[in-house]
Design a protein around this motif. Structure first.
Motif, PDB file in Angstrom:
ATOM      1  N   LEU A 171      17.116   9.996  11.388  1.00 11.01           N
ATOM      2  CA  LEU A 171      17.740   8.699  11.181  1.00 11.01           C
ATOM      3  C   LEU A 171      19.101   8.644  11.859  1.00 11.01           C
ATOM      4  CD1 LEU A 171      17.423   5.975   9.698  1.00 11.01           C
ATOM      5  CD2 LEU A 171      18.602   7.022   7.763  1.00 11.01           C
ATOM      6  N   ASP A 172      19.330   7.604  12.640  1.00  7.79           N
ATOM      7  CA  ASP A 172      20.639   7.345  13.230  1.00  7.79           C
ATOM      8  C   ASP A 172      20.998   5.893  12.933  1.00  7.79           C
ATOM      9  OD1 ASP A 172      19.192   5.781  15.047  1.00  7.79           O
ATOM     10  OD2 ASP A 172      19.416   7.192  16.697  1.00  7.79           O
ATOM     11  N   ALA A 173      22.178   5.448  13.372  1.00  7.96           N
ATOM     12  CA  ALA A 173      22.635   4.094  13.063  1.00  7.96           C
ATOM     13  C   ALA A 173      21.711   3.036  13.646  1.00  7.96           C
ATOM     14  CB  ALA A 173      24.066   3.896  13.560  1.00  7.96           C
ATOM     15  N   ARG A 174      21.152   3.266  14.826  1.00  6.74           N
ATOM     16  CA  ARG A 174      20.239   2.302  15.454  1.00  6.74           C
ATOM     17  C   ARG A 174      18.999   2.093  14.597  1.00  6.74           C
ATOM     18  NH1 ARG A 174      18.077   5.300  18.970  1.00  6.74           N
ATOM     19  NH2 ARG A 174      16.812   3.712  19.921  1.00  6.74           N
ATOM     20  N   LEU A 175      18.394   3.193  14.192  1.00  9.41           N
ATOM     21  CA  LEU A 175      17.183   3.109  13.378  1.00  9.41           C
ATOM     22  C   LEU A 175      17.491   2.607  11.962  1.00  9.41           C
ATOM     23  CD1 LEU A 175      15.412   6.400  14.530  1.00  9.41           C
ATOM     24  CD2 LEU A 175      14.843   4.042  15.187  1.00  9.41           C
TER      25      LEU A 175
ATOM     26  N   LEU B 272      19.744   0.417  11.192  1.00  8.06           N
ATOM     27  CA  LEU B 272      19.838  -1.038  11.278  1.00  8.06           C
ATOM     28  C   LEU B 272      18.448  -1.662  11.284  1.00  8.06           C
ATOM     29  CD1 LEU B 272      21.091  -3.795  11.713  1.00  8.06           C
ATOM     30  CD2 LEU B 272      21.181  -3.274  14.164  1.00  8.06           C
ATOM     31  N   GLY B 273      17.552  -1.141  12.094  1.00  7.64           N
ATOM     32  CA  GLY B 273      16.186  -1.673  12.128  1.00  7.64           C
ATOM     33  C   GLY B 273      15.515  -1.585  10.775  1.00  7.64           C
ATOM     34  N   ALA B 274      15.709  -0.466  10.086  1.00  5.44           N
ATOM     35  CA  ALA B 274      15.114  -0.300   8.753  1.00  5.44           C
ATOM     36  C   ALA B 274      15.693  -1.305   7.762  1.00  5.44           C
ATOM     37  CB  ALA B 274      15.319   1.133   8.265  1.00  5.44           C
ATOM     38  N   LEU B 275      16.998  -1.576   7.860  1.00  3.55           N
ATOM     39  CA  LEU B 275      17.611  -2.578   6.988  1.00  3.55           C
ATOM     40  C   LEU B 275      17.047  -3.969   7.263  1.00  3.55           C
ATOM     41  CD1 LEU B 275      21.395  -1.639   6.865  1.00  3.55           C
ATOM     42  CD2 LEU B 275      19.745  -1.550   4.993  1.00  3.55           C
ATOM     43  N   LEU B 276      16.849  -4.288   8.524  1.00  2.00           N
ATOM     44  CA  LEU B 276      16.278  -5.593   8.868  1.00  2.00           C
ATOM     45  C   LEU B 276      14.868  -5.731   8.295  1.00  2.00           C
ATOM     46  CD1 LEU B 276      17.483  -5.915  12.579  1.00  2.00           C
ATOM     47  CD2 LEU B 276      18.456  -7.029  10.552  1.00  2.00           C
ATOM     48  N   VAL B 277      14.090  -4.660   8.390  1.00  2.00           N
ATOM     49  CA  VAL B 277      12.732  -4.667   7.831  1.00  2.00           C
ATOM     50  C   VAL B 277      12.804  -4.815   6.310  1.00  2.00           C
ATOM     51  CG1 VAL B 277      10.677  -3.247   7.436  1.00  2.00           C
ATOM     52  CG2 VAL B 277      11.691  -3.379   9.726  1.00  2.00           C
ATOM     53  N   ARG B 278      13.691  -4.051   5.669  1.00  2.00           N
ATOM     54  CA  ARG B 278      13.815  -4.124   4.209  1.00  2.00           C
ATOM     55  C   ARG B 278      14.195  -5.532   3.777  1.00  2.00           C
ATOM     56  NH1 ARG B 278      15.898   0.849   1.331  1.00  2.00           N
ATOM     57  NH2 ARG B 278      13.762   1.317   1.898  1.00  2.00           N
ATOM     58  N   LEU B 279      15.090  -6.140   4.497  1.00  2.00           N
ATOM     59  CA  LEU B 279      15.503  -7.500   4.164  1.00  2.00           C
ATOM     60  C   LEU B 279      14.333  -8.478   4.322  1.00  2.00           C
ATOM     61  CD1 LEU B 279      17.775  -9.447   3.406  1.00  2.00           C
ATOM     62  CD2 LEU B 279      18.298  -9.611   5.841  1.00  2.00           C
ATOM     63  N   ALA B 280      13.590  -8.347   5.405  1.00  2.00           N
ATOM     64  CA  ALA B 280      12.447  -9.237   5.641  1.00  2.00           C
ATOM     65  C   ALA B 280      11.385  -9.074   4.559  1.00  2.00           C
ATOM     66  CB  ALA B 280      11.848  -8.968   7.020  1.00  2.00           C
ATOM     67  N   LYS B 281      11.243  -7.879   4.022  1.00  2.00           N
ATOM     68  CA  LYS B 281      10.242  -7.617   2.988  1.00  2.00           C
ATOM     69  C   LYS B 281      10.749  -7.886   1.575  1.00  2.00           C
ATOM     70  CE  LYS B 281       7.636  -3.982   5.353  1.00  2.00           C
ATOM     71  NZ  LYS B 281       7.237  -2.556   5.260  1.00  2.00           N
ATOM     72  N   ALA B 282      12.006  -8.259   1.434  1.00  2.00           N
ATOM     73  CA  ALA B 282      12.613  -8.411   0.106  1.00  2.00           C
ATOM     74  C   ALA B 282      11.882  -9.417  -0.762  1.00  2.00           C
ATOM     75  CB  ALA B 282      14.086  -8.801   0.235  1.00  2.00           C
ATOM     76  N   ASP B 283      11.312 -10.445  -0.150  1.00  2.00           N
ATOM     77  CA  ASP B 283      10.588 -11.457  -0.923  1.00  2.00           C
ATOM     78  C   ASP B 283       9.099 -11.137  -1.031  1.00  2.00           C
ATOM     79  OD1 ASP B 283       9.851 -11.948   1.680  1.00  2.00           O
ATOM     80  OD2 ASP B 283      10.402 -14.071   1.665  1.00  2.00           O
TER      81      ASP B 283
ATOM     82  N   HIS C 290      21.209   4.787   1.843  1.00  2.00           N
ATOM     83  CA  HIS C 290      21.080   5.779   2.921  1.00  2.00           C
ATOM     84  C   HIS C 290      21.343   5.118   4.265  1.00  2.00           C
ATOM     85  CE1 HIS C 290      19.667   8.945   0.363  1.00  2.00           C
ATOM     86  NE2 HIS C 290      18.522   8.361   0.071  1.00  2.00           N
ATOM     87  N   PHE C 291      20.779   3.944   4.450  1.00  2.00           N
ATOM     88  CA  PHE C 291      20.924   3.222   5.712  1.00  2.00           C
ATOM     89  C   PHE C 291      22.341   2.680   5.871  1.00  2.00           C
ATOM     90  CE2 PHE C 291      16.370   2.284   4.511  1.00  2.00           C
ATOM     91  CZ  PHE C 291      15.822   3.255   5.327  1.00  2.00           C
ATOM     92  N   THR C 292      22.853   2.030   4.831  1.00  2.00           N
ATOM     93  CA  THR C 292      24.161   1.399   4.950  1.00  2.00           C
ATOM     94  C   THR C 292      25.284   2.419   5.094  1.00  2.00           C
ATOM     95  OG1 THR C 292      24.326   1.212   2.535  1.00  2.00           O
ATOM     96  CG2 THR C 292      23.503  -0.723   3.747  1.00  2.00           C
ATOM     97  N   ALA C 293      25.179   3.544   4.409  1.00  2.00           N
ATOM     98  CA  ALA C 293      26.218   4.571   4.522  1.00  2.00           C
ATOM     99  C   ALA C 293      26.276   5.127   5.943  1.00  2.00           C
ATOM    100  CB  ALA C 293      25.962   5.702   3.522  1.00  2.00           C
ATOM    101  N   LEU C 294      25.128   5.356   6.518  1.00  2.00           N
ATOM    102  CA  LEU C 294      25.090   5.868   7.886  1.00  2.00           C
ATOM    103  C   LEU C 294      25.726   4.871   8.855  1.00  2.00           C
ATOM    104  CD1 LEU C 294      22.500   8.086   9.340  1.00  2.00           C
ATOM    105  CD2 LEU C 294      23.123   6.127  10.714  1.00  2.00           C
TER     106      LEU C 294
ATOM    107  N   GLN D 142      27.678  -3.009   0.788  1.00  2.00           N
ATOM    108  CA  GLN D 142      27.611  -1.592   1.123  1.00  2.00           C
ATOM    109  C   GLN D 142      28.121  -1.312   2.541  1.00  2.00           C
ATOM    110  OE1 GLN D 142      23.626  -0.248   0.208  1.00  2.00           O
ATOM    111  NE2 GLN D 142      24.005  -0.320  -1.990  1.00  2.00           N
ATOM    112  N   LEU D 143      28.011  -2.299   3.421  1.00  2.00           N
ATOM    113  CA  LEU D 143      28.565  -2.139   4.773  1.00  2.00           C
ATOM    114  C   LEU D 143      30.077  -2.359   4.784  1.00  2.00           C
ATOM    115  CD1 LEU D 143      25.941  -3.963   7.018  1.00  2.00           C
ATOM    116  CD2 LEU D 143      26.320  -1.494   6.819  1.00  2.00           C
ATOM    117  N   GLY D 144      30.611  -2.888   3.704  1.00  2.00           N
ATOM    118  CA  GLY D 144      32.043  -3.133   3.614  1.00  2.00           C
ATOM    119  C   GLY D 144      32.495  -4.367   4.378  1.00  2.00           C
ATOM    120  N   VAL D 145      31.602  -5.342   4.525  1.00  2.00           N
ATOM    121  CA  VAL D 145      31.934  -6.576   5.243  1.00  2.00           C
ATOM    122  C   VAL D 145      32.446  -7.603   4.236  1.00  2.00           C
ATOM    123  CG1 VAL D 145      31.023  -8.452   6.669  1.00  2.00           C
ATOM    124  CG2 VAL D 145      30.274  -6.098   7.063  1.00  2.00           C
TER     125      VAL D 145
END
Length: 153
Positions: free
Chosen positions: A27-31, A33-44, A89-93, A134-137
Motif C-alpha cells: 500500500l502506498d499513497a496512490r493506492l 487514495l484509490g481505495a478510499l474512492l472505492v470505499r466512498l462509492a460503496k458506502a451506500d 489505514h488509508f487516510t493515515a498513509l 482523518q485527512l486533516g482537511v
C-alpha cells in the motif's frame, strides 16, 4: 483479524483447480487514495457505473494513465479496499505522505465520486466527512472542494 482468518480459510478450502489469488501490492499513497474512492462509492451499498467511471477518470488524471491502466489500478484498489477494513489505514498513509494542498485536491476527488451518480446518499456524506477529518482537511476547504467538484461535473 477475523477477516484475515476468513481469507486464509477460503484460500485453504479453495478448489484445487482454482489458482491462488494474486498477492496484494504494498500500500502506498496512490493506492490508498484509490481505495478510499472505492470505499466512498460503496458506502451506500450500491457501486454504480457512474462512480466506477469517475474513479477511473480521477486515477487517470492524477497518475497520467490511459483508460485501461486506470481501470487496472482501480481493480487493485478494489481488492485493497476489500482487504483492509479500517479507513484510517488509508487516510493515515495519505496524511503522512501528502502535503495539505494536495489533500485538499483529494477531497475534491471524493466529492466528484459522490456527485457522479447525481444522488447524494447520507452514507456517502458520513464517510466523506470521516475521511476529510482523518485527512486533516478543514471544513472551509472541504466546502470549496465540493464547489469545485460541482463545477467539474
Amino acid at each position: 483479524m477475523m477477516e484475515l482468518i476468513d481469507r486464509l480459510t477460503a484460500w485453504l478450502h479453495r478448489p484445487k483447480d482454482q489458482p491462488a489469488p494474486e498477492p496484494l501490492p504494498e500500500l502506498d499513497a496512490r493506492l490508498a487514495l484509490g481505495a478510499l474512492l472505492v470505499r466512498l462509492a460503496k458506502a451506500d451499498h450500491v457501486y454504480l457505473f457512474e462512480e466506477l467511471e469517475q474513479i477511473d477518470r480521477i486515477l487517470a488524471e492524477r497518475e497520467g494513465l490511459g483508460p485501461i491502466d486506470a481501470a487496472k489500478m482501480r481493480a487493485t484498489c478494489e481488492r485493497l479496499e476489500h482487504a483492509m477494513p479500517e479507513t484510517e489505514h488509508f487516510t493515515a498513509l495519505i496524511r503522512e505522505a501528502v502535503p495539505y494542498d494536495e489533500r485538499r485536491s483529494i477531497v475534491e476527488a471524493l466529492w466528484r465520486v459522490i456527485l457522479a451518480d447525481g444522488i447524494e446518499q447520507d452514507q456517502e456524506l458520513i464517510v466523506a466527512e470521516l475521511i476529510e477529518d482523518q485527512l486533516g482537511v478543514e471544513r472551509a476547504h472541504s466546502k470549496s472542494a465540493r464547489e469545485a467538484a460541482e463545477v467539474i461535473r
